[in-house]
Design a protein around this motif. Structure first.
Motif, PDB file in Angstrom:
ATOM      1  N   LEU A  10       0.849  -1.196   0.000  1.00 16.63           N
ATOM      2  CA  LEU A  10       0.000   0.000   0.000  1.00 16.63           C
ATOM      3  C   LEU A  10       0.882   1.243   0.000  1.00 16.63           C
ATOM      4  O   LEU A  10       1.587   1.519   0.975  1.00 16.63           O
ATOM      5  CB  LEU A  10      -0.918  -0.012   1.236  1.00 16.63           C
ATOM      6  N   GLY A  11       0.831   1.973  -1.112  1.00 10.73           N
ATOM      7  CA  GLY A  11       1.628   3.198  -1.225  1.00 10.73           C
ATOM      8  C   GLY A  11       2.831   2.979  -2.130  1.00 10.73           C
ATOM      9  O   GLY A  11       3.599   2.036  -1.927  1.00 10.73           O
ATOM     10  N   GLY A  13       5.304   5.219  -2.681  1.00  6.27           N
ATOM     11  CA  GLY A  13       6.321   6.238  -2.415  1.00  6.27           C
ATOM     12  C   GLY A  13       7.681   5.556  -2.472  1.00  6.27           C
ATOM     13  O   GLY A  13       7.826   4.483  -3.066  1.00  6.27           O
ATOM     14  N   TYR A  14       8.666   6.155  -1.821  1.00  6.12           N
ATOM     15  CA  TYR A  14      10.016   5.578  -1.850  1.00  6.12           C
ATOM     16  C   TYR A  14      10.018   4.168  -1.253  1.00  6.12           C
ATOM     17  O   TYR A  14      10.612   3.255  -1.812  1.00  6.12           O
ATOM     18  CB  TYR A  14      10.983   6.470  -1.068  1.00  6.12           C
ATOM     19  N   ILE A  38      -0.345  -0.747  -4.763  1.00  9.71           N
ATOM     20  CA  ILE A  38      -1.556   0.090  -4.840  1.00  9.71           C
ATOM     21  C   ILE A  38      -1.234   1.514  -4.394  1.00  9.71           C
ATOM     22  O   ILE A  38      -0.688   1.728  -3.302  1.00  9.71           O
ATOM     23  CB  ILE A  38      -2.662  -0.480  -3.922  1.00  9.71           C
ATOM     24  N   ALA A  40      -2.911   5.715  -4.634  1.00 11.04           N
ATOM     25  CA  ALA A  40      -4.022   6.587  -5.012  1.00 11.04           C
ATOM     26  C   ALA A  40      -3.719   7.312  -6.330  1.00 11.04           C
ATOM     27  O   ALA A  40      -4.635   7.746  -7.023  1.00 11.04           O
ATOM     28  CB  ALA A  40      -4.244   7.608  -3.908  1.00 11.04           C
ATOM     29  N   ARG A  47       8.865  13.180  -3.539  1.00 12.88           N
ATOM     30  CA  ARG A  47       8.582  14.184  -2.496  1.00 12.88           C
ATOM     31  C   ARG A  47       9.799  15.016  -2.138  1.00 12.88           C
ATOM     32  O   ARG A  47       9.675  16.168  -1.728  1.00 12.88           O
ATOM     33  CB  ARG A  47       8.111  13.447  -1.245  1.00 12.88           C
ATOM     34  N   ASP A  81      -5.714   3.213  -6.919  1.00 15.34           N
ATOM     35  CA  ASP A  81      -6.933   3.197  -6.102  1.00 15.34           C
ATOM     36  C   ASP A  81      -6.606   3.809  -4.738  1.00 15.34           C
ATOM     37  O   ASP A  81      -5.472   3.728  -4.265  1.00 15.34           O
ATOM     38  CB  ASP A  81      -7.433   1.754  -5.920  1.00 15.34           C
ATOM     39  N   SER A 111       3.364   9.789   5.230  1.00 18.31           N
ATOM     40  CA  SER A 111       2.873  10.601   6.349  1.00 18.31           C
ATOM     41  C   SER A 111       2.222  11.878   5.846  1.00 18.31           C
ATOM     42  O   SER A 111       2.320  12.219   4.675  1.00 18.31           O
ATOM     43  CB  SER A 111       4.051  10.964   7.255  1.00 18.31           C
ATOM     44  N   ILE A 128       3.303  21.233   2.221  1.00 17.95           N
ATOM     45  CA  ILE A 128       4.108  20.837   1.051  1.00 17.95           C
ATOM     46  C   ILE A 128       4.311  19.324   1.038  1.00 17.95           C
ATOM     47  O   ILE A 128       5.339  18.813   0.629  1.00 17.95           O
ATOM     48  CB  ILE A 128       5.443  21.636   1.033  1.00 17.95           C
ATOM     49  N   THR A 159      12.870  19.427   6.389  1.00 11.81           N
ATOM     50  CA  THR A 159      11.994  19.896   5.307  1.00 11.81           C
ATOM     51  C   THR A 159      11.860  21.415   5.370  1.00 11.81           C
ATOM     52  O   THR A 159      11.986  22.105   4.357  1.00 11.81           O
ATOM     53  CB  THR A 159      10.604  19.225   5.401  1.00 11.81           C
ATOM     54  N   ARG A 244      -0.767   8.436   7.779  1.00 10.32           N
ATOM     55  CA  ARG A 244      -1.930   8.750   6.945  1.00 10.32           C
ATOM     56  C   ARG A 244      -3.228   8.268   7.598  1.00 10.32           C
ATOM     57  O   ARG A 244      -3.225   7.313   8.362  1.00 10.32           O
ATOM     58  CB  ARG A 244      -1.814   8.039   5.597  1.00 10.32           C
ATOM     59  N   LEU A 283      16.196   6.292   3.799  1.00  9.87           N
ATOM     60  CA  LEU A 283      16.210   7.494   2.976  1.00  9.87           C
ATOM     61  C   LEU A 283      16.747   8.596   3.867  1.00  9.87           C
ATOM     62  O   LEU A 283      16.077   9.050   4.776  1.00  9.87           O
ATOM     63  CB  LEU A 283      14.794   7.815   2.515  1.00  9.87           C
ATOM     64  N   TYR A 285      18.564  12.305   4.654  1.00  5.89           N
ATOM     65  CA  TYR A 285      18.838  13.640   4.132  1.00  5.89           C
ATOM     66  C   TYR A 285      20.327  13.741   3.843  1.00  5.89           C
ATOM     67  O   TYR A 285      21.138  13.261   4.616  1.00  5.89           O
ATOM     68  CB  TYR A 285      18.448  14.700   5.161  1.00  5.89           C
ATOM     69  N   PRO A 286      20.665  14.360   2.702  1.00  4.09           N
ATOM     70  CA  PRO A 286      22.087  14.443   2.387  1.00  4.09           C
ATOM     71  C   PRO A 286      22.818  15.324   3.403  1.00  4.09           C
ATOM     72  O   PRO A 286      22.223  16.157   4.030  1.00  4.09           O
ATOM     73  CB  PRO A 286      22.116  15.082   1.012  1.00  4.09           C
TER      74      PRO A 286
END
Ligand SMILES: Cc1cc2nc3c(=O)[nH]c(=O)nc-3n(C[C@H](O)[C@H](O)[C@H](O)COP(=O)(O)OP(=O)(O)OC[C@H]3O[C@@H](n4cnc5c(N)ncnc54)[C@H](O)[C@@H]3O)c2cc1C
Length: 286
Positions: A10-11, A13-14, A38, A40, A47, A81, A111, A128, A159, A244, A283, A285-286
């Motif tokens: 589900l999802g 993303g990365y 899956i 959406a 991101r 979906d 998230s 964002i 961020t 989420r 993942l 942050y650099p």
């Protein structure tokens, strides 16, 4: 006849994409394993570059990667979906139009901005966290193009720092403030690194406001808990994340042994462990 094992992710993303790729490689020659990915949206959203989309440095299309393209010629079935419920007991994901049975579930739903009970936060600040938000922020910023504008970024996590830095680099005439609720900026880092980051923000003209907690957001003002008022033509909210909605109230049992999806920036990992699947995506942050 052997039984097909269904793995639902589900999802996309990365975490979800990396999980699908890893599992696809592992089970490529095993037709008894079915992998469903899956999301959406029909694309993976990058991101980590949304602040550049918002600042107009790159086009929105650069932040989208077509999922069907990525997984063509693989055994991964991509499904567009929106999942509204996870029925853990019956091992099924439910959307408004369909249901997806699974034997194993990997959740990589990411998230959202934390829903805080701060008056005005929803109506008067920009977020964002997804492409739609980034584009809406970009449109709002465009209205001020060329003007002397006060922009406040709430949240001095990674961020927030990236957003403030990007906007300052793009709008030299903008006055950018970065609100840090802690007394120290980037406390996770060494003094040397903190000083370097502070110096960089200074060069970009970003004013760092430490030990400041927002109590109310108004159309053109931010009110801090200590009563200070910060005039802001535009507010970007990056403080705090939470799981989420689809995970709200989820009671994990059945094939889940352990579940962890929180973001930890220093060691950002999205870790889901099922009885046979253990997946971690790093993942940093650099
Ligand atoms: C501006 C910005 C800059 C960043 N820069 C960095 C950086 O430089 N380095 C770094 O390490 N991190 C950075 N991050 C944080 C990083 O983007 C997140 O840690 C990362 O995206 C989390 O990955 P994920 O796969 O868990 O979730 P996401 O990337 O959020 O993916 C979740 C996916 O799940 C889907 N989804 C959610 N709910 C549902 C549902 N109910 N039904 C169907 N699909 C659903 C979404 O559509 C989405 O595609 C940045 C974040 C932002 C906003």
């Amino acid at each position: 006849m052997s039984q097909v094992i269904k793995i639902a992710i589900l999802g996309a993303g990365y975490a979800g994409v990396a999980a699908a790729r890893t599992l696809e490689k592992k089970y490529r020659s095993n037709s008894d394993v079915q992998i469903l990915l899956i999301d959406a949206l029909p694309f993976h959203t990058m991101r980590t570059i949304l602040h550049e989309v918002a600042a107009g440095v790159i086009d929105e299309d650069m932040a989208k990667i077509n999922l069907v393209e990525v997984f063509k010629d693989t055994g991964v079935q991509v499904i567009e979906d929106y999942i509204v419920e996870i029925d853990v007991e019956n091992q099924v994901l439910l959307s408004k139009r369909d249901r997806y049975d699974y034997d194993y579930l990997i959740i990589g739903a990411g998230s959202n901005t934390k829903r805080l009970s701060i008056r005005g936060m929803d109506c008067c600040s920009h977020s964002i966290w997804n492409l739609k938000d980034a584009m809406s922020l970009g449109r709002a910023l465009d209205k001020f193009m060329g003007d002397d504008v006060n922009i406040t970024v709430v949240g001095a996590g990674f961020t927030g720092v990236e957003v403030a830095g990007e906007l300052a680099g793009r709008w030299r005439q903008a006055k950018i403030s970065l609100i840090n609720s802690k007394s120290v900026f980037m406390p996770e880092y060494s003094l040397k690194t903190r000083r370097k980051a502070e110096r960089q923000l200074e060069i970009l003209g970003v004013s760092l406001i430490n030990k400041a907690r927002v109590s109310e957001v108004k159309h053109e003002n931010l009110i801090l808990e200590d009563g200070r008022l910060i005039h802001s033509d535009l507010i970007v909210w990056t403080a705090g994340t939470e799981d989420r909605e689809v995970l709200d109230g989820l009671k994990l049992s059945g094939s889940f042994h352990h579940f962890q999806s929180s973001l930890q920036y220093q060691n950002s990992r999205h870790c889901i462990e099922g009885s046979h699947i253990k997946y971690k995506s790093q993942l940093l942050y650099p």
